[in-house]
Every structure is written in structure tokens, then in C-alpha cells.
Design an enzyme around this catalytic site. Sequence first.
Site, PDB file in Angstrom:
ATOM      1  N   HIS A   1       0.756  -1.116  -0.004  1.00 44.03           N
ATOM      2  CA  HIS A   1      -0.014   0.041   0.057  1.00 44.03           C
ATOM      3  C   HIS A   1       0.898   1.246  -0.152  1.00 44.03           C
ATOM      4  O   HIS A   1       2.073   1.202   0.747  1.00 44.03           O
ATOM      5  CB  HIS A   1      -0.903  -0.036   1.114  1.00 44.03           C
ATOM      6  CG  HIS A   1      -2.106   1.108   1.402  1.00 44.03           C
ATOM      7  ND1 HIS A   1      -1.695   2.432   1.543  1.00 44.03           N
ATOM      8  CD2 HIS A   1      -3.263   1.218   0.602  1.00 44.03           C
ATOM      9  CE1 HIS A   1      -2.680   3.164   1.099  1.00 44.03           C
ATOM     10  NE2 HIS A   1      -3.578   2.266   0.893  1.00 44.03           N
TER      11      HIS A   1
ATOM     12  N   GLU B   1      -3.880   2.132  -7.109  1.00 49.01           N
ATOM     13  CA  GLU B   1      -4.287   3.182  -6.343  1.00 49.01           C
ATOM     14  C   GLU B   1      -3.152   4.215  -6.574  1.00 49.01           C
ATOM     15  O   GLU B   1      -2.275   4.191  -6.001  1.00 49.01           O
ATOM     16  CB  GLU B   1      -4.205   2.933  -4.771  1.00 49.01           C
ATOM     17  CG  GLU B   1      -5.184   1.613  -4.452  1.00 49.01           C
ATOM     18  CD  GLU B   1      -5.265   1.384  -3.152  1.00 49.01           C
ATOM     19  OE1 GLU B   1      -6.772   1.690  -2.667  1.00 49.01           O
ATOM     20  OE2 GLU B   1      -4.329   1.159  -2.218  1.00 49.01           O
TER      21      GLU B   1
ATOM     22  N   GLY C   1      -6.888   8.903   0.309  1.00 46.54           N
ATOM     23  CA  GLY C   1      -7.007   9.584   1.760  1.00 46.54           C
ATOM     24  C   GLY C   1      -7.713  10.769   1.621  1.00 46.54           C
ATOM     25  O   GLY C   1      -7.948  11.297   0.422  1.00 46.54           O
TER      26      GLY C   1
ATOM     27  N   SER D   1     -10.079   7.495  -3.133  1.00 46.76           N
ATOM     28  CA  SER D   1     -11.312   8.261  -3.435  1.00 46.76           C
ATOM     29  C   SER D   1     -12.638   7.858  -3.751  1.00 46.76           C
ATOM     30  O   SER D   1     -13.448   8.620  -4.335  1.00 46.76           O
ATOM     31  CB  SER D   1     -10.935   9.693  -3.542  1.00 46.76           C
ATOM     32  OG  SER D   1     -10.076  10.494  -2.680  1.00 46.76           O
TER      33      SER D   1
HETATM   34  P1  13P Z   1      -9.828   6.028   0.358  1.00 44.20           P
HETATM   35  O1  13P Z   1     -10.746   5.290  -0.469  1.00 44.20           O
HETATM   36  O2  13P Z   1      -9.908   6.555   1.795  1.00 44.20           O
HETATM   37  O3  13P Z   1      -9.175   7.259  -0.428  1.00 44.20           O
HETATM   38  O4  13P Z   1      -8.502   4.843   0.627  1.00 44.20           O
HETATM   39  C1  13P Z   1      -8.428   4.336  -0.624  1.00 44.20           C
HETATM   40  C2  13P Z   1      -7.319   3.166   0.157  1.00 44.20           C
HETATM   41  O5  13P Z   1      -6.233   3.648   0.440  1.00 44.20           O
HETATM   42  C3  13P Z   1      -7.464   1.734  -0.129  1.00 44.20           C
HETATM   43  O6  13P Z   1      -6.297   0.855   0.267  1.00 44.20           O
END
Ligand code: 13P
Length: 257
Positions: free
Chosen positions: A95, A167, A173, A213
Site C-alpha cells: 500500500h 491506487e 485519503g 477516493s
Molecule cells: P480512500 O478510499 O479513503 O481514498 O482510501 C483508499 C485506500 O487507500 C484503499 O487501500
Amino acid sequence: MKTVYIGTNWKMHKTIAEGVEYCPKLNKIAKDLDERIQLFIIPPYTHLTTLRKETGERLLLGAQNMHWEDEGPYTGEISPAVLKEIGLDLVELGHSERRQYYNENDLDLNKKVHAAFRHGLLPLLCIGESMQQKELGISEESLAIQLKTCLKGVSPDQAQKLWIAYEPVWAIGAGGIEAEAEYVYKMHDSIRSVLVRLFGEAGNDIPVLYGGSVNRGNALGYLKGKNVNGLFIGRSAWDLTKFEPILNDVEDFLKNN
Ligand code: 13P
């Protein structure tokens, strides 16, 4: 339509008690969902033994990280053998928050991917480009490097038990910027072509999830991408009053596609 993978990374959120409250409620929602929706949750380590008893039949359970060695002088680390002992289904690896704050790199992730296969844990490998790489126009190159390095030595057979989460670092975030759906499709197509180059036909079957997001307003838009096989959600899945409508939308989407 094939299976759609929808899951949530809890990051460092929720107490064990809150997890115990969340799981049966999600199980209840899951019971009525189309069987093509595969749900998974990835809570903190400390919750896993307790939550394994709460996840029911429709919910896969994973950890957020692990070490590549089974045991050794690695204070504060977690063994893949112990994750297997808990009976987990999958392990999230790489991650962007781990890469950013704990210096995880692709070579170490390659060792973790192989350790996961050794223990029969399905690796959910996260990749994503930074804003700087995006602005330099090297997103696809950066994703290809991450895939080729993290998956070095993985066989087409093993690749059948592998998931990828795309991602973009800049989309994740509270400060994250929602990615345009067209951009997401382009990156997923590019990821797919690298996977096919690496694994041949097996590369077509590797689920590639989108995360960053994701919310009720954009979820279906992302899922319309032909190489988007699911969603990996943070904030919008921690509260079931937000997550349930997304799942119901996906259910309707499946009915109509
Ligand atoms: P958000 O959906 O809060 O942006 O986070 C996504 C994430 O980091 C999933 O691993």
C-alpha cells in the site's frame, strides 16, 4: 459479467469492538447480494483472530502487511505463517502509505509476494504512481516497473491466485484528488497489458481493482472500465450507511450488464 471484487482497507481505524459490530452487519447485507460480488475486509492485525469468527461465508479476510520470513529477529514484524494460522484468505502488500511512511520497496515486496504464495495467502499487490510521475508523463512506466519488480519469478500458475489494486498515490485519503474515470481506464488497460506480457493468457484473469477516493458518486463510473474488476475502498466503506448504498448500486449495475 465476471466476479466484481469490492473490499475495504481499514488502515489504522476501528477498535476491535467496532469491528465486531461491523462484521455481522456487513454479513447481513452480503447475504442478499448477487453472488458475483466478492467482498473482503482488511482490518488491523490485532483484530484478525477475533474477526475471523465474525466474517461468515461471503466475506474474505486479509491483513494489511507481513514480513517475508517465517520467523527471526524482526521485532515488531508479523510472520506469514501466523497469518496463515489465523486462517486469513489474503494479504495486502505494498500500500502506498507503507511505501511512503515505512520505506517499503518493490524488491522487498517481491519477497513478500513469494512468501504469500508459499503460505497459500492470496497477495493483493498495491501499485500506483505519484503525482510527480503523473506530471512527468511516466505513470505507465512507473506501474510497469512496480509490476515487473514485485512479481519477478511469479509463475502463470501462481498468478491465478493474485489480485492487483491500482491506487494512484495522489488519489488516496483525505487530501486525495478524485481520478477521472477515463484516466483510470487507461491505467488499467496498461496494467492488463503488462500482466499479459508477464503471464500470457493467465494475465487476463488477474483481478485488477481500483482504489483512491472511491465513493458512491464515482464507483460505478470506475467499474465501467473493461479492465476494472473491482473497487478497493477506504473512507467510504468504514461506515456501513455509506458502504451499503455503494454495494446496492453495484448490485443494480450487475443486473443491467
Ligand atoms: P480512500 O478510499 O479513503 O481514498 O482510501 C483508499 C485506500 O487507500 C484503499 O487501500
